[in-house]
Design a protein around this motif. Structure first.
Motif, mmCIF file in Angstrom:
data_model
loop_
_atom_site.group_PDB
_atom_site.id
_atom_site.type_symbol
_atom_site.label_atom_id
_atom_site.label_comp_id
_atom_site.label_asym_id
_atom_site.label_seq_id
_atom_site.Cartn_x
_atom_site.Cartn_y
_atom_site.Cartn_z
ATOM 1 N N LEU A 43 -2.746 -6.074 -4.626
ATOM 2 C CA LEU A 43 -3.309 -5.041 -3.748
ATOM 3 C C LEU A 43 -4.775 -5.338 -3.456
ATOM 4 O O LEU A 43 -5.543 -5.609 -4.361
ATOM 5 C CB LEU A 43 -3.258 -3.677 -4.438
ATOM 6 N N GLN A 72 2.150 1.793 -3.424
ATOM 7 C CA GLN A 72 1.095 2.342 -4.271
ATOM 8 C C GLN A 72 0.857 3.815 -3.950
ATOM 9 O O GLN A 72 0.682 4.641 -4.854
ATOM 10 C CB GLN A 72 -0.193 1.511 -4.083
ATOM 11 N N ALA A 82 -6.589 -1.507 0.222
ATOM 12 C CA ALA A 82 -5.255 -0.932 0.034
ATOM 13 C C ALA A 82 -5.244 0.062 -1.126
ATOM 14 O O ALA A 82 -4.557 1.081 -1.075
ATOM 15 C CB ALA A 82 -4.238 -2.049 -0.208
ATOM 16 N N LEU A 95 4.525 -4.308 -7.350
ATOM 17 C CA LEU A 95 3.334 -4.710 -6.581
ATOM 18 C C LEU A 95 3.216 -6.232 -6.536
ATOM 19 O O LEU A 95 2.724 -6.795 -5.576
ATOM 20 C CB LEU A 95 2.062 -4.135 -7.213
ATOM 21 N N MET A 143 0.836 -1.206 0.000
ATOM 22 C CA MET A 143 0.000 0.000 0.000
ATOM 23 C C MET A 143 0.871 1.256 0.000
ATOM 24 O O MET A 143 0.552 2.226 -0.687
ATOM 25 C CB MET A 143 -0.913 -0.011 1.227
#
Lengths: 243, 324
Positions: free
Chosen positions: A91, A4, A95, B122, A1
């Motif tokens: 994610l 991001q 998040a 990610l 998170m």
């Protein structure tokens, strides 16, 4: 998170229109309100106007980042499918939205820093009440972010753009931000005084050293901001669409 | 038979008991949109593991809705959906299943390679970004923002985002839409590469040649139902058993058949269109070609195959008025 949120913040800082909205306009407002006596503040002129002007402009800055900018970016990322793409990565949904709010908070921190520096340059002398500033900033950012998600997550991108900007302008002009709601004519003052813009601005004005405002009034203001935030979060949780 | 797909699904359902973990399976999945239209009206679909499955269907057939269900973005109103042995959208599925969404899904303010690196990060595999950026020729786009890219370039970035990391299963929703021939070739190579490395792929496409070239299995859906499903050869009857060609009207088909190995049958199926059945092989192809040469005939579209996938597609998607 966090990764991001950092990515979102990088995109925010790269976007010229957003920087105009979030950094340039608030600083210009602070200088303008301080120097232009036409804006109805308690203090007539000069450095004495800075605490009141700063409090109001901080509220404007928070609304710009956490509400307007966030709602618009959510609206357009829904349309482009970017939110959906993120939702297919590891994610979680929480998040993705949390990162967006966190990026807004980082942006707000930058705004607060810049506005505080500008205020100091204009002659602001912070008092002990400034220690409460971070708490009100976080509360306000969270509440307006929830409202931003409620708008950007439910309405078409173009409509979000129009509404978010219109709301921003209205709150800037008569939302109890740049000057207190009590300066507005009768019934309007009553309505505006319960809006999150006005209540947040009151809290911030108190923190920046504006004289007046009872402890009870502060508690009521904080409770109202929180209530608006909870309302926004409830609406968003029911109506948010990922595309 | 009104719906040839139904029996194939049942057969597949039987198959599933012996091969327990398909990459994905839908059973009777229904998704209704406001206004009462069913995007999926009890869809059955199996995506076997380690194979490329093409999902074909006309616009509005429910392909993208199917993708949304498998990606865990849309909860079915009824029916069961399984992805990699569990419910769609759970953390493990999000980690192992990579999805390329139809409208690219890229933040317009990001730089072309930045977003690819970010998605790789990610997915916990930042080292996979560079080779993919290279493979898709994105390095030169480097600091161009997504909103300044052409449609084809955006498609490549989007596909790169879907492929970074270590997927077990990849869903690609129209990955070559809007790509030029070179871009299409790169994507085809990438899909072939996924298959070669044992990944499962669900390829949604409108392009029948793409499905024929890349897919092991084909599922055709229309109006939210499965119409047919199975390996290409099972969908196209006699697919590899006939040689067809176009030529002048009314050739001496009997004479041609005599020149061919025992068991061959020939027919002028429509004026100037010839079909030779019975053990299509390179040898038969060569014999047909040399017979034509001896008789001064120029065979056009000489090919091995029976009813084409296009024929099957049109038949299955048209018979209930799905096309307008």
């Amino acid at each position: 998170m966090i990764a991001q949120a950092g990515f979102e913040l990088r995109l925010l800082l790269r976007n010229g229109e957003q920087l105009l909205l979030t950094l340039v306009i608030p600083v210009a407002l602070l200088v303008g309100i301080t120097l232009v006596p036409a804006v109805p503040l308690d203090a007539p002129a000069g450095a004495a106007r800075v605490p009141e002007a700063l409090g109001g402009v901080l509220a404007v800055a928070i609304i710009a980042s956490a509400f307007t900018s966030l709602a618009i970016s959510v609206g357009f990322d829904r349309r482009s499918g970017a939110l959906v793409m993120l939702a297919t990565t590891p994610l979680s949904r929480q998040a993705i939205l949390g990162a967006r709010a966190l990026a807004a908070l980082a942006m707000v921190a930058l705004q607060v820093l810049l506005l505080a520096l500008a205020a100091l340059a204009l002659g602001w002398q912070p008092t002990a009440s400034a220690l409460a500033l971070p708490a009100w900033v976080i509360l306000g950012t969270a509440a307006f972010a929830a409202l931003g998600f409620a708008l950007g997550g439910a309405v078409r991108a173009e409509a979000t753009l129009a509404i978010a900007n219109a709301v921003f302008l209205v709150l800037l002009a008569v939302g109890g931000t740049t000057f207190p709601a009590s300066e507005l004519p009768g019934p309007l003052a009553t309505v505006v005084s319960v809006l999150p813009s006005s209540t947040l601005a009151d809290l911030l004005r108190w923190s920046t050293g504006t004289v007046g405002g009872s402890a009870t009034a502060l508690v009521v203001d904080a409770a109202l901001v929180l209530a608006w935030g909870i309302a926004g979060a409830l609406i968003a949780s029911r109506t948010f669409r990922w595309r | 038979m009104r719906n040839p797909g139904a029996s194939l699904v049942r057969r597949r359902a039987g198959l599933r008991e012996t091969a327990p973990v398909d990459a994905a399976a839908l059973e009777g999945v229904r998704v209704s949109f406001p206004g009462g239209r069913d995007a999926l009206a009890g869809l059955d679909l199996v995506v076997p593991q380690g194979r490329v499955t093409a999902l074909l269907g006309p616009n509005g057939a429910g392909k993208s809705t199917t993708v949304a269900v498998l990606a865990g973005l849309l909860r079915p109103d009824a029916g069961k959906a399984q992805v990699l042995g569990g419910s769609p959208g759970r953390p493990e599925a999000r980690r192992r299943l990579h999805v390329m969404v139809q409208d690219d899904g890229l933040p317009t303010g990001a730089h072309a390679t930045e977003i690819v690196r970010h998605v790789a990060r990610l997915r916990g595999a930042p080292e996979t970004a560079a080779p993919i950026i290279e493979l898709f020729g994105l390095a030169s786009l480097g600091r161009t923002t997504i909103r300044r890219l052409s449609g084809g370039e955006r498609r490549r970035v989007s596909l790169a985002c879907a492929l970074v990391g270590h997927p077990d299963f990849v869903i690609l929703d129209e990955p070559t839409a809007g790509l030029d021939p070179r871009g299409r070739a790169i994507v085809w190579e990438a899909i072939a590469g996924l298959r070669a490395s044992g990944r499962s792929v669900l390829l949604c496409t409108h392009l029948l040649d793409e499905a024929e070239a890349l897919a092991d299995d084909i599922s055709i859906i229309a109006a939210g139902h499965l119409r047919a499903s199975g390996p290409l050869a099972s969908l196209v009857p006699g697919g590899a058993d006939a040689v067809t060609f176009d030529g002048p009207l009314h050739l001496d088909v009997a004479g041609l058949v005599q020149a061919l190995p025992e068991g061959a049958r020939g027919e002028e199926v429509s004026p100037g269109r010839y079909r030779i059945e019975g053990g299509a092989s390179p040898q038969m192809l060569a014999t047909v070609a040399s017979w034509c040469a001896q008789h001064g005939v120029q065979p056009r579209n000489l090919s091995v195959g029976g009813e084409s996938l296009a024929d099957v597609y049109w038949r299955l998607t048209e018979e209930r008025g799905d096309h307008t």
